[in-house]
Design a protein around this motif. Structure first.
Motif, PDB file in Angstrom:
ATOM      1  N   UNK A 108      -8.373   7.388  -9.202  1.00  0.00           N
ATOM      2  CA  UNK A 108      -7.730   8.655  -9.527  1.00  0.00           C
ATOM      3  C   UNK A 108      -8.202   9.196 -10.870  1.00  0.00           C
TER       4      UNK A 108
ATOM      5  N   UNK B 135       0.834  -1.208   0.000  1.00  0.00           N
ATOM      6  CA  UNK B 135       0.000   0.000   0.000  1.00  0.00           C
ATOM      7  C   UNK B 135       0.863   1.250   0.000  1.00  0.00           C
TER       8      UNK B 135
ATOM      9  N   UNK C 225       3.099   6.038  -6.811  1.00  0.00           N
ATOM     10  CA  UNK C 225       2.111   6.431  -7.817  1.00  0.00           C
ATOM     11  C   UNK C 225       1.255   7.607  -7.384  1.00  0.00           C
TER      12      UNK C 225
ATOM     13  N   UNK D  98      -4.579  -1.832  -6.158  1.00  0.00           N
ATOM     14  CA  UNK D  98      -3.743  -0.745  -6.675  1.00  0.00           C
ATOM     15  C   UNK D  98      -4.314  -0.243  -7.993  1.00  0.00           C
TER      16      UNK D  98
ATOM     17  N   UNK E 215       2.249   1.982  -3.310  1.00  0.00           N
ATOM     18  CA  UNK E 215       1.264   2.610  -4.186  1.00  0.00           C
ATOM     19  C   UNK E 215       1.192   4.110  -3.881  1.00  0.00           C
ATOM     20  N   UNK E 216       1.154   4.461  -2.596  1.00  0.00           N
ATOM     21  CA  UNK E 216       1.107   5.886  -2.232  1.00  0.00           C
ATOM     22  C   UNK E 216       2.356   6.600  -2.728  1.00  0.00           C
TER      23      UNK E 216
END
Lengths: 528, 669
Positions: free
Chosen positions: B129, A58, A65, B122, A61-62
């Motif tokens: 987004x 996680x 991306x 993900x 991902x933060x």
């Protein structure tokens, strides 16, 4: 217990196997660097590893991306706002010039050109996009903020919300006339004679709509006739509706003047060409009362390149008239398709917020809404300033022409009398218009300070979001490091310890082997 | 006064005894490495003394070698066999649990649930987004497909493992049969020898070895009783032992396998109907070949067979059972055209009747009926949840002791009503009127976390997860205000299409509003379009969305703009929001953690017990060997001992020879 060779063999075998198993386990640990090779070796470690890896994934991902995407989005926003800021600054510098009393006709000409050029740039930066997605348009990232070319095949009806602050008293100079060198009106005929008195400055109550060049007659998106009406809500909660009469300007100046100047106290007139609501006295009083809100639905289909698209601002419906099969598309309506989705507090359509998840349970609203920065008023204000300047320049032209005509000896006495009358009228008109223009410019200075302030607020907000994001980024990076270390210490062995353990296991194994080798060789038979 | 030659005879018995001992020692030494061999010894006795009527009394007459006996303790045999059966259970458990563990483990090189699931979310985050980006949406759908594939594969893997266990069960029953026949044969041989009152040492060893082997497969109980010469047996004070014995072997909690010279065999028949929805086809039921029931699920079953049964059928004590209702509804069966169906005619010989063209002839006086009967299963909370449903869509159900075939079932479930509701209606092909109010069940309790349990867990997660995602996706609307379809659907093997679970969503009067039905009250039909159809094996992504990504809608209001995040935001929350989905009290993403807990603990326990019982087994075996094993040193000592004994007796001979020489040739001559 009777110990036979068989038992000794069995036990020796078991012992060696045990030692081997242990050595093998340690050997595997050293070779893989990990404490366990399968979950059942130690379920606690295995489950903890799963949890930690989920967390790390996680955070990746933060960090890899979401945060970079948010950064890029914010940077795009800030750059666009900076550009717009520059345009507003340029406009502001022209405003001071316009407000001053001692401009020559040439100065005004310059001013006109500057303002017209700047007008085109105001909204351009609002079309800024990040990776093909327009950043100021809420969820409608596939649509630019403005029309990219002149468009007249989209029939819009929109519901604009206004409030008491948007009703103002303006000056309207009536009695304008054309000057024609070869067609001089007869000064003796009171019907046609032009005298100074013809020019009047009228005070008119007006509310300006977001667009000019509205439809005449007004139509719904589906093609049926639309009768606009104002529905208002007073501060005390009383509501009501007022019919709106729609008119358009024509070629007859007197008729056009009448549209502005003659209005019943309880009447409202919409002038389609200019997008102005002319309010009767009583109506104005009501709508101007502190805390009043009102809305009006109107239609428009002619848009110029650079005009703001209504769907980013209003509850509106649109239909592509070039495509008979197309449907009426509702924008900013609630689920029932009939109630406009309007926020009670701001009296505007509900803000569309785009959130990015940038850390555990932390989301960042990354988008800035066009409605907060690019108001229709900016363009409309500049248009009005341009028009006012143009009007002054036009009258100046007329005065110049009349002065030349005065010197022309070919005119008869009557004609000269008429020319003098016209000149006096024009001078009066010039005085009024110039006065109005200066007033407009000086009031625009405050208004543009407002616009600039609003822009700065949004720019600062975006800037502070960037800063917060930078902090978050740092924190996420730290968290990720921590989790990696935890995961590491959870599953990875201490190589030194394991190597020492392995060595001692080897020694134990060899000892067991050598002892076994000796003990199984000898029996009593060897000695008989 | 005994004969002068008496001493020679005494020496002769000594020589004989020493010789016998030496031979026996030789035999022991030769068999030192023979598996199952028990050491033997000579039982010898001083010979009856002669009454010599002399002052010094009785004269010893030498030695008698009575018999060659094996040294063996039955008590250790029993202990060993018991421990073998227990060890067998854990060995099989360990073997299969490790394979299950391998399937579920994820390593750096092998993508497991966690990687796939977090990749999926993900990519959902990317959709969140920018929901308007088709490329990102396609990627997400691709990741959903990966998740579906993962479950499809896991389900297949587990089913294959179940088939492996099943064929092992077959192998072991074959082995049991082979051993039974050999033991019966050997019983006969032993008795033929032993009726002469000698002991068939070698054959007994061989038989014990077979029991050793049998005890690994299944628990054994051995009873050996002597046969007496009279019919009253041991109750008759005059009865003598005939030397023969009746040797009985019982397995699986006291079911007789061998009785003297007779033996029973087991036979495996493939099931026609599954017991669990996700079971492999054709699992074996075991019966005695004589038709009697073999109790496969008894508490006392042991050995590898037990381990395999547990792995194959272990359902954690959760199986379908309930109480039959008090009424039966009888309906005539209609064919597709709506006409009644009749039974085929039967002639006087009981054969089916066909017409000249070979087509069956129907008896219009005998319509075929089907019967609907209620089963109340509200005692068990796991039978009140469609997500946990494991009973097959059609199959057999047991009412009291009779098996009925059901063609479909419907269930109305409401765990929150008072009283709780779990009302199942089975459509059966026979009249069940005789069993009203009796017990009904499908399968039986196997209190172990075996393959059916893990299949159920996967199905449960998949159903919950898909429902959570679909409930959200079905609120999204497109350009025509139409609601989106389900995102995760179930393959329909019959028509190659898929189930979208329409039965579980209700349409309002307008016909265009789709909402999940009241979650508390659900009526499920085994042939209907509902979440019962969804299993780990049938899970898939809505194909329509994959081919046309625009059908995967991401906004509750299409005209709010392409980047409206509301649907994606809700979908994202399924990952960690327990109010959207809670699997065994954990979040969706903790599936593997909960499964790993079960599997790793199960494997770990099986490994530990295997190790412990191996140790125990070794130690019991050592005790056995301690009694009956051949020891090299001992035998070497015996060699020396009996060589000396032999030499001494020989010396006696030569002394006697000297005495005779003196007496006959030199005395008085």
């Amino acid at each position: 217990m009777r110990i036979t060779n068989g038992i000794m063999n069995n036990n020796a075998k078991n012992n060696i196997t045990l030692n081997k198993e242990y050595a093998d386990k340690l050997n595997t640990q050293v070779a893989t660097g990990q404490k366990i090779t399968r979950p059942s070796d130690d379920p606690v470690i295995a489950i903890r590893a799963l949890r930690l890896n989920t967390n790390i994934a996680e955070l990746n991902q933060y960090y890899d991306k979401n945060i970079p995407d948010a950064e890029a989005w914010l940077t795009t926003t800030e750059t666009a706002l900076d550009q717009t800021n520059k345009v507003i600054e340029s406009i502001q510098s022209n405003l001071t010039t316009g407000a001053s009393d001692d401009n020559t006709a040439g100065d005004r000409m310059n001013l006109l050109e500057n303002m017209s050029a700047l007008r085109k740039q105001i909204y351009a930066a609002g079309n800024a996009d990040y990776a093909g997605r327009t950043v100021f348009t809420g969820y409608r990232t596939s649509e630019p903020l403005t029309f990219l070319e002149d468009t007249n095949n989209l029939q819009y009806t929109m519901i604009q919300t206004l409030d008491f602050k948007e009703v103002s008293k303006i000056n309207y100079v009536s009695g304008s006339f054309d000057v024609n060198k070869s067609n001089i009106p007869d000064p003796n005929d009171p019907a046609t004679a032009i005298v100074e008195n013809r020019i009047q400055n009228n005070e008119v109550f007006r509310a300006r709509l977001a667009y000019d060049k509205l439809d005449y007659p007004q139509v719904n998106a589906d093609g049926t006739a639309l009768a606009p009406e104002i529905s208002y809500t007073m501060k005390d909660g009383t509501t009501g509706t007022i019919n709106v009469q729609v008119d358009q300007l024509g070629t007859d100046q007197a008729a056009n003047d009448a549209l502005y100047t003659s209005i019943g106290d309880d009447e409202v007139r919409l002038i389609a060409d200019t997008g102005e609501l002319i309010l009767g006295k009583n109506v104005a009083e009501k709508l101007q009362a502190d805390g009043s809100k009102f809305q009006i639905e109107y239609s428009k289909h002619e848009f110029l390149k650079g005009d703001l698209r209504p769907e980013h601002y209003f509850a509106c419906k649109s239909k592509d008239t070039a495509d008979a099969a197309s449907k009426v598309i509702p924008y900013n309506y609630k689920d029932d398709q009939t109630t406009p989705d309007i926020d009670k507090d701001t009296n505007k359509i509900t803000r569309q917020k785009i959130n990015y998840e940038v850390a555990f349970n932390q989301s960042l609203e990354i988008n800035t809404n066009a409605a907060d920065v690019y108001s229709h008023d900016i363009g409309r204000d500049v248009d009005e300033l341009v028009e006012a300047t143009q009007a002054v320049l036009d009258v100046e032209d007329k005065i110049k022409t009349l002065e030349e005509m005065q010197k022309d000896t070919s005119y008869t006495e009557d004609e000269l009398k008429s020319i003098n009358g016209m000149l006096e009228a024009c001078r009066k008109q010039f005085d009024y218009l110039k006065e109005n223009m200066q007033q407009l410019f000086s009031s625009a200075i405050t208004r543009f300070q407002d616009y600039a302030a609003r822009l700065n607020t949004e720019n600062t907000a975006a800037g502070s979001k960037s800063e917060r994001l930078a902090l978050t980024k740092e924190r996420v990076s730290e968290q990720r490091q921590n989790f990696k270390e935890l995961a590491d210490s959870n599953i990875n062995i201490d190589l030194t310890d394991a190597a020492i353990d392995l060595k001692s296991a080897e020694v134990a194994l060899q000892a067991a082997q050598s002892a076994t080798a000796k003990i199984v060789q000898q029996t009593l038979l060897n000695y008989i | 006064m005994p004969s002068t030659f008496f001493g020679l005879n005494i020496a002769y018995t000594g020589l004989q005894a020493a010789n016998a001992w030496l031979n026996t020692t030789g035999n022991n030494i030769s068999n030192v490495e023979t598996e199952g061999y028990s050491r033997q010894k000579i039982t010898q006795q001083a010979a009856d003394a002669l009454r010599t009527h002399t002052r010094y009394g009785m004269a010893g007459a030498g030695v008698n070698s009575i018999s060659v006996d094996q040294i063996r303790n039955q008590y250790y045999d029993l202990k060993y066999w018991n421990s073998c059966s227990t060890l067998g259970i854990y060995e099989e458990r360990k073997d299969y649990m490790m394979q299950i563990e391998d399937y579920f483990t994820e390593t750096d090189t092998m993508r497991g649930f966690n990687t796939i699931f977090s990749d999926m979310f993900d990519s959902l985050d990317e959709v969140y987004k920018s929901p308007g980006d088709d490329a990102v949406k396609s990627q997400f759908l691709g990741q959903c497909a990966s998740l579906s594939n993962y479950f499809n594969e896991m389900s297949t893997n587990l089913r294959k493992l179940q088939e492996d266990a099943n064929s092992e069960i077959k192998n072991y029953t074959d082995q049991i049969n082979a051993l039974a026949s050999e033991i019966a044969t050997i019983n006969k041989q032993i008795n033929m020898i032993e009726c002469n009152h000698v002991i068939a040492n070698e054959l007994r060893d061989k038989r014990a070895l077979m029991i050793d082997e049998l005890s690994k497969i299944v628990d054994v109980e051995v009873i050996e009783v002597p046969v007496y010469t009279t019919e009253e047996g041991s109750n008759d004070p005059n009865a003598e032992k005939s030397g023969m014995n009746r040797y009985t072997v019982k397995i699986a909690g006291g079911q007789t396998l061998v009785k003297s010279y007779e033996y029973n065999t087991l036979s495996c028949t493939a099931r026609e109907n599954k017991v669990n929805q996700s079971d492999a086809e054709g699992l074996y039921d075991i019966k005695w070949s004589n038709g009697l029931d073999f109790n496969l699920y008894g508490k006392n079953l042991g050995g590898k067979l037990k381990g395999l049964i547990e792995v194959r059928d272990g359902n954690n004590d959760e199986y379908f059972h309930g109480t039959l209702g008090t009424s039966v509804e009888q309906n005539a069966v209609l064919d597709e055209g709506g006409n009644p169906v009749y039974e085929q005619k039967v002639d006087e010989n009981g054969d089916l009747v066909f017409d000249a063209g070979g087509n069956p002839v129907y008896d219009t006086t005998k319509p075929v009926y089907e019967y609907k009967i209620h089963v109340d299963a509200s005692k068990y909370s796991y039978l009140m949840d469609v997500n946990k449903m494991t009973l097959p869509p059609e199959g057999s159900i047991q009412f009291a002791n009779e098996i009925f075939e059901y063609t479909e079932f419907a269930a109305e479930l409401d765990p929150d009503s008072d009283p709780k509701k779990a009302d199942y209606v089975f459509t059966v092909t026979k009249d069940p009127s005789a069993y009203l109010g009796k017990e009904a069940k499908i399968g039986t309790s196997v209190d172990y976390l075996g393959i059916p349990y893990y299949q159920e867990q996967m199905n449960e997660w998949v159903r919950q997860f898909s429902a959570a995602m679909n409930d959200i996706e079905r609120t999204a609307r497109g350009a025509d205000y139409e609601y989106a379809d389900a995102l995760l659907v179930a393959k329909n093997a019959v028509d190659e299409g898929f189930y979208k679970f329409d039965d579980q969503y209700e349409y309002e009067a307008t016909g265009d509003t789709t909402k999940p039905r009241d979650a508390k009250l659900k009526t499920i039909n085994s042939k209907g379009d509902n979440y019962y159809q969804l299993t780990a094996a049938t899970m898939m992504v809505n194909k329509d969305m994959v081919t046309d990504v625009d059908k995967f809608l991401t906004s509750t209001d299409y005209y709010k703009g392409q980047d409206n995040q509301d649907i994606a935001e809700s979908l994202l929350s399924v990952k960690t929001d327990k109010s959207k989905m809670a699997f065994r009290g954990c979040t969706a993403q903790e599936f593997l953690q909960t499964m790993t807990a079960d599997i790793a603990l199960g494997t770990s326990a099986a490994s530990t017990f295997t190790k412990n019982y191996t140790d125990i087994n070794n130690s019991i075996n050592n005790q056995r060997v301690s009694v009956s094993g051949v020891d090299n040193d001992e035998e070497a000592l015996n060699l020396v001992k009996f060589r000396e004994a032999y030499n001494l007796s020989a010396k006696m001979m030569s002394i006697m020879q000297q005495i005779y020489d003196r007496l006959i040739l030199q005395t008085g001559v």
